[in-house]
Design a protein around this motif. Sequence first.
Motif, PDB file in Angstrom:
ATOM      1  N   VAL A 110       2.996  -0.662  -4.768  1.00 28.13           N
ATOM      2  CA  VAL A 110       2.947   0.789  -4.575  1.00 28.13           C
ATOM      3  C   VAL A 110       4.369   1.242  -4.254  1.00 28.13           C
ATOM      4  O   VAL A 110       4.877   0.982  -3.163  1.00 28.13           O
ATOM      5  CB  VAL A 110       1.978   1.180  -3.444  1.00 28.13           C
ATOM      6  N   THR A 111       5.000   1.917  -5.202  1.00 25.53           N
ATOM      7  CA  THR A 111       6.426   2.202  -5.079  1.00 25.53           C
ATOM      8  C   THR A 111       6.744   3.659  -5.399  1.00 25.53           C
ATOM      9  O   THR A 111       6.061   4.294  -6.200  1.00 25.53           O
ATOM     10  CB  THR A 111       7.238   1.283  -6.027  1.00 25.53           C
ATOM     11  N   ALA A 112       7.798   4.153  -4.782  1.00 27.66           N
ATOM     12  CA  ALA A 112       8.275   5.506  -5.058  1.00 27.66           C
ATOM     13  C   ALA A 112       9.249   5.541  -6.224  1.00 27.66           C
ATOM     14  O   ALA A 112       9.749   6.607  -6.580  1.00 27.66           O
ATOM     15  CB  ALA A 112       8.943   6.097  -3.811  1.00 27.66           C
ATOM     16  N   THR A 113       9.523   4.394  -6.817  1.00 30.25           N
ATOM     17  CA  THR A 113      10.369   4.338  -8.000  1.00 30.25           C
ATOM     18  C   THR A 113       9.502   4.571  -9.242  1.00 30.25           C
ATOM     19  O   THR A 113       8.330   4.233  -9.266  1.00 30.25           O
ATOM     20  CB  THR A 113      11.096   2.985  -8.071  1.00 30.25           C
ATOM     21  N   ASN A 114      10.088   5.127 -10.282  1.00 32.90           N
ATOM     22  CA  ASN A 114       9.284   5.538 -11.436  1.00 32.90           C
ATOM     23  C   ASN A 114       8.788   4.355 -12.262  1.00 32.90           C
ATOM     24  O   ASN A 114       9.321   3.250 -12.204  1.00 32.90           O
ATOM     25  CB  ASN A 114      10.066   6.536 -12.296  1.00 32.90           C
ATOM     26  N   LEU A 130      -0.201  -1.440 -10.585  1.00 29.70           N
ATOM     27  CA  LEU A 130       1.021  -0.764 -10.142  1.00 29.70           C
ATOM     28  C   LEU A 130       0.743   0.712  -9.919  1.00 29.70           C
ATOM     29  O   LEU A 130       0.199   1.388 -10.795  1.00 29.70           O
ATOM     30  CB  LEU A 130       2.116  -0.916 -11.206  1.00 29.70           C
ATOM     31  N   ILE A 131       1.091   1.185  -8.737  1.00 28.88           N
ATOM     32  CA  ILE A 131       1.157   2.623  -8.479  1.00 28.88           C
ATOM     33  C   ILE A 131       2.629   2.956  -8.325  1.00 28.88           C
ATOM     34  O   ILE A 131       3.301   2.480  -7.413  1.00 28.88           O
ATOM     35  CB  ILE A 131       0.371   3.022  -7.222  1.00 28.88           C
ATOM     36  N   ALA A 132       3.146   3.754  -9.274  1.00 29.39           N
ATOM     37  CA  ALA A 132       4.546   4.173  -9.269  1.00 29.39           C
ATOM     38  C   ALA A 132       4.583   5.659  -9.586  1.00 29.39           C
ATOM     39  O   ALA A 132       3.551   6.271  -9.867  1.00 29.39           O
ATOM     40  CB  ALA A 132       5.341   3.380 -10.307  1.00 29.39           C
ATOM     41  N   VAL A 133       5.761   6.242  -9.513  1.00 27.02           N
ATOM     42  CA  VAL A 133       5.901   7.641  -9.920  1.00 27.02           C
ATOM     43  C   VAL A 133       5.659   7.721 -11.423  1.00 27.02           C
ATOM     44  O   VAL A 133       6.391   7.119 -12.209  1.00 27.02           O
ATOM     45  CB  VAL A 133       7.293   8.185  -9.560  1.00 27.02           C
ATOM     46  N   GLU A 134       4.606   8.435 -11.808  1.00 24.64           N
ATOM     47  CA  GLU A 134       4.286   8.588 -13.224  1.00 24.64           C
ATOM     48  C   GLU A 134       5.136   9.705 -13.819  1.00 24.64           C
ATOM     49  O   GLU A 134       5.417  10.706 -13.164  1.00 24.64           O
ATOM     50  CB  GLU A 134       2.795   8.890 -13.402  1.00 24.64           C
ATOM     51  N   ARG A 154       6.136   8.807   0.249  1.00 25.17           N
ATOM     52  CA  ARG A 154       5.695   9.229   1.569  1.00 25.17           C
ATOM     53  C   ARG A 154       4.177   9.444   1.577  1.00 25.17           C
ATOM     54  O   ARG A 154       3.419   8.536   1.220  1.00 25.17           O
ATOM     55  CB  ARG A 154       6.482  10.475   2.010  1.00 25.17           C
ATOM     56  N   GLU A 155       3.692  10.636   1.951  1.00 26.35           N
ATOM     57  CA  GLU A 155       2.247  10.885   2.004  1.00 26.35           C
ATOM     58  C   GLU A 155       1.597  10.726   0.630  1.00 26.35           C
ATOM     59  O   GLU A 155       0.389  10.462   0.530  1.00 26.35           O
ATOM     60  CB  GLU A 155       1.968  12.290   2.538  1.00 26.35           C
ATOM     61  N   GLY A 156       2.396  10.892  -0.416  1.00 29.78           N
ATOM     62  CA  GLY A 156       1.868  10.735  -1.762  1.00 29.78           C
ATOM     63  C   GLY A 156       1.357   9.338  -2.050  1.00 29.78           C
ATOM     64  O   GLY A 156       0.477   9.159  -2.910  1.00 29.78           O
ATOM     65  N   LYS A 157       1.866   8.331  -1.350  1.00 29.73           N
ATOM     66  CA  LYS A 157       1.337   6.978  -1.539  1.00 29.73           C
ATOM     67  C   LYS A 157      -0.114   6.901  -1.074  1.00 29.73           C
ATOM     68  O   LYS A 157      -0.949   6.244  -1.709  1.00 29.73           O
ATOM     69  CB  LYS A 157       2.197   5.945  -0.811  1.00 29.73           C
ATOM     70  N   VAL A 158      -0.426   7.564   0.031  1.00 29.67           N
ATOM     71  CA  VAL A 158      -1.802   7.595   0.522  1.00 29.67           C
ATOM     72  C   VAL A 158      -2.699   8.284  -0.502  1.00 29.67           C
ATOM     73  O   VAL A 158      -3.793   7.796  -0.828  1.00 29.67           O
ATOM     74  CB  VAL A 158      -1.884   8.297   1.887  1.00 29.67           C
ATOM     75  N   THR A 159      -2.235   9.408  -1.032  1.00 29.70           N
ATOM     76  CA  THR A 159      -3.010  10.141  -2.032  1.00 29.70           C
ATOM     77  C   THR A 159      -3.271   9.291  -3.262  1.00 29.70           C
ATOM     78  O   THR A 159      -4.405   9.235  -3.771  1.00 29.70           O
ATOM     79  CB  THR A 159      -2.261  11.425  -2.441  1.00 29.70           C
ATOM     80  N   SER A 183      10.202   0.468   5.009  1.00 31.10           N
ATOM     81  CA  SER A 183      10.763   1.803   5.210  1.00 31.10           C
ATOM     82  C   SER A 183       9.874   2.727   6.023  1.00 31.10           C
ATOM     83  O   SER A 183       8.649   2.752   5.845  1.00 31.10           O
ATOM     84  CB  SER A 183      11.020   2.456   3.847  1.00 31.10           C
ATOM     85  N   MET A 184      10.509   3.534   6.858  1.00 37.25           N
ATOM     86  CA  MET A 184       9.787   4.581   7.583  1.00 37.25           C
ATOM     87  C   MET A 184       9.202   5.620   6.637  1.00 37.25           C
ATOM     88  O   MET A 184       8.268   6.340   6.995  1.00 37.25           O
ATOM     89  CB  MET A 184      10.710   5.268   8.592  1.00 37.25           C
ATOM     90  N   ASN A 185       9.728   5.724   5.416  1.00 45.14           N
ATOM     91  CA  ASN A 185       9.122   6.621   4.435  1.00 45.14           C
ATOM     92  C   ASN A 185       7.667   6.257   4.158  1.00 45.14           C
ATOM     93  O   ASN A 185       6.877   7.106   3.736  1.00 45.14           O
ATOM     94  CB  ASN A 185       9.908   6.587   3.118  1.00 45.14           C
ATOM     95  N   ASP A 186       7.323   4.998   4.392  1.00 43.52           N
ATOM     96  CA  ASP A 186       5.973   4.520   4.109  1.00 43.52           C
ATOM     97  C   ASP A 186       5.055   4.552   5.332  1.00 43.52           C
ATOM     98  O   ASP A 186       3.951   3.993   5.289  1.00 43.52           O
ATOM     99  CB  ASP A 186       6.025   3.096   3.547  1.00 43.52           C
ATOM    100  N   LEU A 187       5.482   5.215   6.377  1.00 52.38           N
ATOM    101  CA  LEU A 187       4.666   5.263   7.593  1.00 52.38           C
ATOM    102  C   LEU A 187       3.249   5.793   7.335  1.00 52.38           C
ATOM    103  O   LEU A 187       2.285   5.249   7.890  1.00 52.38           O
ATOM    104  CB  LEU A 187       5.365   6.092   8.670  1.00 52.38           C
ATOM    105  N   PRO A 188       3.054   6.838   6.514  1.00 51.25           N
ATOM    106  CA  PRO A 188       1.681   7.314   6.302  1.00 51.25           C
ATOM    107  C   PRO A 188       0.733   6.224   5.791  1.00 51.25           C
ATOM    108  O   PRO A 188      -0.409   6.121   6.254  1.00 51.25           O
ATOM    109  CB  PRO A 188       1.852   8.445   5.279  1.00 51.25           C
ATOM    110  N   LEU A 189       1.201   5.396   4.858  1.00 51.09           N
ATOM    111  CA  LEU A 189       0.331   4.339   4.334  1.00 51.09           C
ATOM    112  C   LEU A 189       0.257   3.152   5.293  1.00 51.09           C
ATOM    113  O   LEU A 189      -0.795   2.519   5.414  1.00 51.09           O
ATOM    114  CB  LEU A 189       0.810   3.887   2.953  1.00 51.09           C
ATOM    115  N   LEU A 190       1.344   2.857   5.973  1.00 54.36           N
ATOM    116  CA  LEU A 190       1.292   1.803   6.994  1.00 54.36           C
ATOM    117  C   LEU A 190       0.247   2.120   8.056  1.00 54.36           C
ATOM    118  O   LEU A 190      -0.474   1.237   8.526  1.00 54.36           O
ATOM    119  CB  LEU A 190       2.676   1.627   7.640  1.00 54.36           C
TER     120      LEU A 190
END
Length: 222
Positions: A110-114, A130-134, A154-159, A183-190
Amino acid sequence: MKLALFDLDHTLLPLDSDHTWGVFTTEMGWNDPAVFSQRNDEFYAHYQAGTLDIHDYVRFATRAARERGATAAAQAHARYMDDVIRPRITPEALALVRSHQHAGDTVMIVTATNEFVTRPIAQAFGVSELIAVELERDAAGWITGEIKGTPSFREGKVTRVAQWLTQQGLDWDDVEMTFYSDSMNDLPLLEKAHHPVATNPDARLRQLATELGWRILELFQE
């Protein structure tokens, strides 16, 4: 269902795959070195600070590939995989992924990279989910630089994970989830995970994980 989720950059890889793709294409002559490098570093600093505009960044990060076209971009990415990514996939990272696969867990990156940058990397790890930026695509099927749907940031990973669960006919209550991230960016999913693992954590996440008693994993030394 047991679900093992992995962030990618600085978690399974000791680098940021999007940033280094930009460096790689600049070295190929696809970007103005001074201008691109400055902007690339600025975006990366915003990511680390949690202030990144993901839409602006994706337009920037995909521009060179979009302009070169699908065939040239695919050929360049194959070289990028051989020259940059595969040499940096460590035995420890592979062993961690395999341990969950052998245990029968559903493994997902699950990544914020495309998706253009990351799907071949997920395949190199032997991970099909894989969940990535589509990325939006034009009538010819090539990327436009815009994001399709909710970005996995960020919160989009949870969504996005929630959407995936729904597609499987599942809910959060149906899974026991482990999530590895640096990363702290991933706090919502953590915070959604039953077993959050701060992996090669940045300073802020390390401090929080220590305070909360979360497991801290040093998978590699960068």
